[in-house]
Each structure stands twice: as structure tokens, then as C-alpha cells.
Write a protein that holds these residues in place. Structure first.
Motif, mmCIF file in Angstrom:
data_model
loop_
_atom_site.group_PDB
_atom_site.id
_atom_site.type_symbol
_atom_site.label_atom_id
_atom_site.label_comp_id
_atom_site.label_asym_id
_atom_site.label_seq_id
_atom_site.Cartn_x
_atom_site.Cartn_y
_atom_site.Cartn_z
ATOM 1 N N SER A 266 -2.972 2.447 3.646
ATOM 2 C CA SER A 266 -2.574 1.694 2.450
ATOM 3 C C SER A 266 -3.835 1.108 1.819
ATOM 4 O O SER A 266 -4.897 1.052 2.453
ATOM 5 C CB SER A 266 -1.619 0.566 2.834
ATOM 6 O OG SER A 266 -2.311 -0.407 3.628
ATOM 7 N N ALA A 267 -3.692 0.634 0.581
ATOM 8 C CA ALA A 267 -4.827 -0.011 -0.085
ATOM 9 C C ALA A 267 -5.294 -1.218 0.726
ATOM 10 O O ALA A 267 -6.506 -1.477 0.838
ATOM 11 C CB ALA A 267 -4.430 -0.427 -1.500
ATOM 12 N N GLN A 268 -4.329 -1.932 1.314
ATOM 13 C CA GLN A 268 -4.659 -3.104 2.130
ATOM 14 C C GLN A 268 -5.470 -2.696 3.367
ATOM 15 O O GLN A 268 -6.456 -3.333 3.733
ATOM 16 C CB GLN A 268 -3.363 -3.811 2.551
ATOM 17 C CG GLN A 268 -3.559 -4.992 3.506
ATOM 18 C CD GLN A 268 -4.406 -6.111 2.920
ATOM 19 O OE1 GLN A 268 -4.390 -6.332 1.704
ATOM 20 N NE2 GLN A 268 -5.172 -6.807 3.757
ATOM 21 N N GLN A 269 -5.050 -1.600 4.019
ATOM 22 C CA GLN A 269 -5.771 -1.131 5.221
ATOM 23 C C GLN A 269 -7.190 -0.675 4.871
ATOM 24 O O GLN A 269 -8.122 -0.889 5.639
ATOM 25 C CB GLN A 269 -4.982 0.004 5.888
ATOM 26 C CG GLN A 269 -3.723 -0.485 6.582
ATOM 27 C CD GLN A 269 -2.842 0.664 7.036
ATOM 28 O OE1 GLN A 269 -2.719 1.686 6.346
ATOM 29 N NE2 GLN A 269 -2.218 0.498 8.191
ATOM 30 N N LEU A 270 -7.372 -0.041 3.712
ATOM 31 C CA LEU A 270 -8.708 0.342 3.272
ATOM 32 C C LEU A 270 -9.551 -0.911 3.018
ATOM 33 O O LEU A 270 -10.718 -0.982 3.432
ATOM 34 C CB LEU A 270 -8.636 1.203 2.008
ATOM 35 C CG LEU A 270 -8.095 2.630 2.188
ATOM 36 C CD1 LEU A 270 -7.879 3.298 0.836
ATOM 37 C CD2 LEU A 270 -9.037 3.482 3.039
ATOM 38 N N ALA A 271 -8.932 -1.909 2.359
ATOM 39 C CA ALA A 271 -9.648 -3.157 2.072
ATOM 40 C C ALA A 271 -10.110 -3.839 3.355
ATOM 41 O O ALA A 271 -11.206 -4.412 3.421
ATOM 42 C CB ALA A 271 -8.762 -4.092 1.258
ATOM 43 N N GLU A 272 -9.282 -3.744 4.406
ATOM 44 C CA GLU A 272 -9.653 -4.344 5.699
ATOM 45 C C GLU A 272 -10.894 -3.680 6.294
ATOM 46 O O GLU A 272 -11.586 -4.276 7.119
ATOM 47 C CB GLU A 272 -8.475 -4.233 6.683
ATOM 48 C CG GLU A 272 -7.335 -5.201 6.365
ATOM 49 C CD GLU A 272 -6.060 -4.857 7.114
ATOM 50 O OE1 GLU A 272 -6.077 -3.916 7.960
ATOM 51 O OE2 GLU A 272 -5.038 -5.515 6.845
ATOM 52 N N GLN A 273 -11.176 -2.451 5.874
ATOM 53 C CA GLN A 273 -12.377 -1.736 6.331
ATOM 54 C C GLN A 273 -13.533 -1.888 5.347
ATOM 55 O O GLN A 273 -14.559 -1.209 5.470
ATOM 56 C CB GLN A 273 -12.047 -0.240 6.532
ATOM 57 C CG GLN A 273 -10.985 0.032 7.586
ATOM 58 C CD GLN A 273 -11.361 -0.539 8.939
ATOM 59 O OE1 GLN A 273 -12.496 -0.425 9.383
ATOM 60 N NE2 GLN A 273 -10.388 -1.174 9.613
ATOM 61 N N GLY A 274 -13.345 -2.750 4.356
ATOM 62 C CA GLY A 274 -14.411 -2.972 3.371
ATOM 63 C C GLY A 274 -14.480 -1.895 2.310
ATOM 64 O O GLY A 274 -15.527 -1.697 1.692
ATOM 65 N N ILE A 275 -13.360 -1.177 2.092
ATOM 66 C CA ILE A 275 -13.351 -0.045 1.162
ATOM 67 C C ILE A 275 -12.394 -0.333 0.005
ATOM 68 O O ILE A 275 -11.232 -0.694 0.224
ATOM 69 C CB ILE A 275 -12.918 1.255 1.890
ATOM 70 C CG1 ILE A 275 -13.944 1.610 2.974
ATOM 71 C CG2 ILE A 275 -12.762 2.410 0.900
ATOM 72 C CD1 ILE A 275 -13.473 2.680 3.940
#
Length: 272
Positions: A234-243
Motif C-alpha cells: 500500500s502507499a502507507q507501507q511504501l511510506a514506512e520504507q521511506g518511499i
């Protein structure tokens, strides 16, 4: 030797054959490879032996892998080669390079003038054996070498860039013009050195995850990561990786692809 073979053998289009004949280029390539007598030297696609002969002169023995039966038989018939060559007459994409390394008791030094139509699948095959390879020197189309060395945020950057840079340090060595070959190809070529990393910069626990990620992202490279990788993150999971999920495949570095592959590898296997 080469004149006789040139007169007797026509280049075969289905094998993508273009034969090197420029002696100054040949000397420069052999100098770059710098073969030494006891090393485990392997040539893929020796063709008419333009590189085979000067390399064989410097080593005790070497292996050649040649799919074209006529060329393999022709090289085998030369007296100079009979005590030097171990000839493997098969498609290099089917060769077990770890077995070749084990036979010689040392990592392989591989070189060759790779036809365009097999260069990418062959390199992906060789990456499975980087633990058994010391280095590789390949003549490739300039466009392919540009893709190998490309960094993020460029059109040339793609799955081949990520996977090659994961395994190897890449060093372009020498540009080779079309006139150096018979028949002359319509493109420029470059000799490149690939040196497998002794310690991977960004180790991945499960390489199948990296292969899946890069395929999904670059097969839809015009889409944002939110869409191309939406089945995995998800967009949230990508954001958690700094992406940033609004980025595209070509904006993401090798390090980030490896990071995401490791996140995938840590996920529990679904029981359904």
C-alpha cells in the motif's frame, strides 16, 4: 588461421554472428582480460577464434562454449588448439558454470563477444553462478552497456540495471566501432568488465522477491509505484520504507529495491 576460416564460414543470422577482425581492438581486449597461465578461462561464443588464439597463447588450457557445431569443429581441427581447448558444444544458457569452476578448483574468468539476442538472458543465467566467477569481460551493444551502468532517474535504468548492479561492479573498458567486425553490425559495441561482489552491498534474503518486484515495477514503468506495486504494498507501507508512492520505477535506487525485497521475504507465507 583466421583468413582460412573467414573464407570457409558464413556468419549465421540466427546465431547473431558478427566476427571480430581488427587486430588493434583484439590486442586491447586481450590486454584488458589479462589472462594468466593457470587461470580457469572460459570463452562464450568464440566464433572464428579471433580472441581465442591470443588468449590460448597465454594460458595452459581454456574452455570454449560454442553452439554452432561447424565453428566448434573447425576450432577443434587446428593443431595449436588441440592441447589447449576443452570444447563444450552447447547453448551457454544451459551450462552449469559451478560445475566448470569445481572441475578447475577455482573461480572462472569468463569472456565473450555476446550476440544481442542472447546477451540479457545469458547474463541473468550467469548471475546465478557469481559465487563461482571471478570476473567477466563481454563485448555488448553500446545500448546494453548503457543500461547496465544506468542510475535512477534515467530512461536507460531498468530491471537489467538493478539486477546487474546488485551482483556486480560494472566497468566499461573499450568502445568498438562497427568496422571492427565482419559483417559490420549497425551499432557500436563496448567491452565491459563485470566483477561479482565478494560482499554484496545490499544483500537480499530471497532473490525471487527482487525478481518479482523489478518485473512488476519496470513492466509498468510509466505507472506510479502506488499502481505498479499495488498488489504487494500500500502507499502507507511504501511510506514506512521511506518511499513516495507517487514515484515511478525508474526513480527507485537499487538499495530501495533490495530493501523492499527483504520486507517481502519477511512476510509470513499465506496458509490459504
Amino acid at each position: 588461421m583466421n583468413n582460412c576460416v573467414h573464407q570457409c564460414h558464413m556468419a549465421r543470422k540466427r546465431f547473431g554472428q558478427n566476427f571480430l577482425h581488427d587486430s588493434s581492438i583484439i590486442d586491447a581486449i586481450v590486454a584488458a582480460i589479462h589472462p594468466e597461465p593457470s587461470q580457469a578461462i572460459v570463452e562464450i561464443g568464440p566464433g572464428l577464434g579471433a580472441l581465442t588464439k591470443p588468449v590460448a597463447e597465454r594460458v595452459d588450457a581454456m574452455t570454449i562454449i560454442e553452439l554452432d557445431y561447424d565453428l566448434a569443429a573447425r576450432l577443434a581441427s587446428y593443431p595449436f588448439f588441440q592441447s589447449k581447448l576443452n570444447i563444450v558444444q552447447q547453448d551457454a544458457i544451459t551450462v552449469d558454470f559451478s560445475a566448470l569452476s569445481a572441475e578447475r578448483g577455482q573461480p572462472l574468468r569468463i569472456f565473450g563477444n555476446l550476440p544481442y539476442n542472447i546477451s540479457t538472458p545469458l547474463m541473468f543465467h550467469l548471475f546465478n553462478y557469481t559465487y563461482a566467477i571471478r570476473d567477466m569481460h563481454f563485448m555488448l551493444q553500446k545500448e546494453v552497456v548503457n543500461r547496465l551502468v544506468a542510475g535512477p532517474n534515467s530512461k536507460a535504468y531498468g530491471r537489467l540495471s538493478v539486477m546487474t548492479q546488485y551482483y556486480c561492479n560494472i566497468i566499461p573498458i573499450l568502445e568498438v566501432p562497427p568496422a571492427s567486425f565482419r559483417p559490420a553490425p549497425k551499432v557500436d559495441s563496448v567491452v565491459v568488465r563485470l566483477v561479482p561482489y565478494a560482499t554484496l552491498p545490499f544483500p537480499v534474503r530471497d532473490l525471487s522477491k527482487l525478481a518479482t518486484l523489478t518485473s512488476l515495477a519496470f513492466n509498468q514503468r510509466r505507472k506510479t509505484l502506488r499502481n505498479s506495486l499495488g498488489s504487494l504494498f500500500s502507499a502507507q507501507q511504501l511510506a514506512e520504507q521511506g518511499i513516495d508512492a507517487a514515484l515511478r520505477a525508474e526513480n527507485l535506487s537499487v538499495e530501495y529495491y533490495c530493501q523492499l525485497a527483504n520486507v517481502l521475504a519477511e512476510r509470513p507465507v499465506s496458509q490459504d
